[in-house]
Design an enzyme around this catalytic site. Sequence first.
Site, mmCIF file in Angstrom:
data_model
loop_
_atom_site.group_PDB
_atom_site.id
_atom_site.type_symbol
_atom_site.label_atom_id
_atom_site.label_comp_id
_atom_site.label_asym_id
_atom_site.label_seq_id
_atom_site.Cartn_x
_atom_site.Cartn_y
_atom_site.Cartn_z
ATOM 1 N N GLU A 179 0.852 -1.195 0.000
ATOM 2 C CA GLU A 179 0.000 0.000 0.000
ATOM 3 C C GLU A 179 0.880 1.234 0.000
ATOM 4 O O GLU A 179 1.614 1.462 0.958
ATOM 5 C CB GLU A 179 -0.837 0.053 1.284
ATOM 6 C CG GLU A 179 -1.868 -1.010 1.448
ATOM 7 C CD GLU A 179 -3.163 -0.686 0.726
ATOM 8 O OE1 GLU A 179 -3.236 0.377 0.071
ATOM 9 O OE2 GLU A 179 -4.082 -1.513 0.821
ATOM 10 N N SER A 188 -15.003 -7.021 3.790
ATOM 11 C CA SER A 188 -15.687 -7.124 2.505
ATOM 12 C C SER A 188 -15.782 -8.587 2.123
ATOM 13 O O SER A 188 -15.018 -9.429 2.616
ATOM 14 C CB SER A 188 -14.997 -6.282 1.447
ATOM 15 O OG SER A 188 -13.760 -6.810 1.146
HETATM 16 P P1 AMO Z 1 -10.263 -6.592 1.183
HETATM 17 O O1 AMO Z 1 -9.156 -6.288 0.253
HETATM 18 O O2 AMO Z 1 -11.403 -5.627 1.199
HETATM 19 O O3 AMO Z 1 -10.913 -8.009 0.831
HETATM 20 O O4 AMO Z 1 -9.697 -6.767 2.643
HETATM 21 C C1 AMO Z 1 -10.507 -7.222 3.715
HETATM 22 C C2 AMO Z 1 -10.444 -6.298 4.895
HETATM 23 O O5 AMO Z 1 -9.103 -6.153 5.335
HETATM 24 C C3 AMO Z 1 -8.874 -4.844 5.825
HETATM 25 N N1 AMO Z 1 -7.787 -4.216 5.071
HETATM 26 C C4 AMO Z 1 -6.734 -3.568 5.612
HETATM 27 N N2 AMO Z 1 -6.407 -3.312 6.887
HETATM 28 C C5 AMO Z 1 -5.271 -2.641 7.131
HETATM 29 N N3 AMO Z 1 -4.425 -2.200 6.166
HETATM 30 C C6 AMO Z 1 -4.700 -2.431 4.866
HETATM 31 N N4 AMO Z 1 -3.862 -2.032 3.936
HETATM 32 C C7 AMO Z 1 -5.913 -3.143 4.533
HETATM 33 N N5 AMO Z 1 -6.485 -3.561 3.393
HETATM 34 C C8 AMO Z 1 -7.608 -4.193 3.731
HETATM 35 C C9 AMO Z 1 -10.178 -4.093 5.697
HETATM 36 C C10 AMO Z 1 -10.883 -4.867 4.602
HETATM 37 O O6 AMO Z 1 -12.278 -4.741 4.687
HETATM 38 N N6 AMO Z 1 -10.326 -11.378 -0.345
HETATM 39 C C11 AMO Z 1 -11.146 -10.271 0.084
HETATM 40 C C12 AMO Z 1 -12.120 -10.671 1.154
HETATM 41 C C13 AMO Z 1 -13.186 -11.655 0.725
HETATM 42 O O7 AMO Z 1 -13.872 -11.377 -0.252
HETATM 43 O O8 AMO Z 1 -13.314 -12.682 1.406
HETATM 44 C C14 AMO Z 1 -10.230 -9.164 0.601
HETATM 45 O O9 AMO Z 1 -9.071 -9.354 0.874
HETATM 46 O O10 AMO Z 1 -10.880 -4.179 6.920
#
Ligand code: AMO
Length: 436
Positions: free
Chosen positions: A220, A362
């Site tokens: 990120e 999500s």
């Molecule tokens: P997604 O990419 O939305 O979905 O990630 C799921 C949840 O992880 C958290 N999240 C983070 N937390 C901290 N730092 C980050 N960079 C970060 N990115 C994401 C959020 C987010 O909602 N495979 C799909 C899930 C699925 O469909 O089962 C996924 O990874 O809370």
Amino acid sequence: MKTENWKRTHYTMEITPNMDGEEVVLTGWIKEIRDLGGIKFLILRDKEGTLQITVPKDEVDEHTLKHAESLQRQDCVSIRGVVKRMDKAPRGVEIIPKNMIILNMAKQPLPLDITGKTPADIDVRLDARVLDLTRDENRAVFQIRHAILEAIRDFLSKNGFIEIHTPKIIASATEGGANLFPVMYFEREAFLAQSPQLYKEQLVIDFEKVYEIGPTFRAEKSHTRRHLTEFISVDIEVAFATAEDVMEIAERLIQYICKMVVEKRRGDLKTLKYKVEVPEVPFKRLTYDEVVNELKDAGIKISWGEDIPTIAYRTLGRLHPYFYFIIDWPTSIKPFYIKPRDDKPEISEGFDLMWHWIEIASGGTRIHDKDLLIKRLREQNLNPESFRFHLQAFDYGMPPHAGWAIGLERLVMMLTGVRNIREAVLFPRDRFRLTP
Ligand code: AMO
């Protein structure tokens, strides 16, 4: 074997006024020192709490006095002493030392004020994180984090899920090509897993209901208060289920976690001066279209099919200041594995779970038809060949299935009130931080 003479007999919180006169040994760290001339007060901290050690200078022996005089904050000590009932002491009890062993002296001056009276900048705190975590407020966050994890495992296990662990060194992207960390894997290139997505989906063929709590890595670039490059993802996947089924699991789980935290970590919430309310279920379900319209009324224009920018989420959070789902997302902005609706393929069966303006989770119904999955990969400019091993599982009787992932640290933010996600991790990793 020799018994060390510094071994504790009790934790601080086990000492009560009715133990008056008993001899005990306590071990821990010096948290605070107050010198009133003829009397010195030391506050000793261990993992359970604190206790006042009172040193009346004309009543203790010379050796003990000398040690007591030399002590500084964060020195590690073992104190043998006698319990004394004392109404004026913080817990109605204090210890009069008979002997002290300094197990290790802390190097002075410390880089942080461990009493927290002089607040330090987040980077100074994170640079000396182990010291920073000696503060009650900071440890409370991790006690709550522990209670959340315990509640998740308890809930999912009771509901028929099995805990799995999938590889974190992988050969291809799971969430699309962006945000991947490459690693040298002998003579090949590999990547750190962005999500257990593909593995958890495949494993529903064998176990039907799986969950994983594990690290995920995202390159990120966004340096915000809610993004990390390494975070813990709580993932579930369920065979013969739809988005609605797993949304129900999510809301019941969130409710259970809140209940457990309120019940078990009352003291920590008090330390953090934070109140958690156990939410009612079901949570509100807003469609993407409803959200776009609400935002339009609030003066923020989003064209259909566009993702929702942070500023718009802030507004949405003010309109819905608790939990809500956003459903019926355009298929084009959801990952390739999310199922398009049969009646309206431009709309997907994907959802997000929001808390105020922050996305907590999500998920969605998945595509279980191999041809459709290949089509969706191509539409997202991904090469089906790179997903060969994933696609082969769809030849082995892949059932309809659905799942979601919750970002653990975002959940911790929600249940502790910390405003920077870095405070919800022991040793955070972000765009600029790789140490300690
Ligand atoms: P997604 O990419 O939305 O979905 O990630 C799921 C949840 O992880 C958290 N999240 C983070 N937390 C901290 N730092 C980050 N960079 C970060 N990115 C994401 C959020 C987010 O909602 N495979 C799909 C899930 C699925 O469909 O089962 C996924 O990874 O809370």
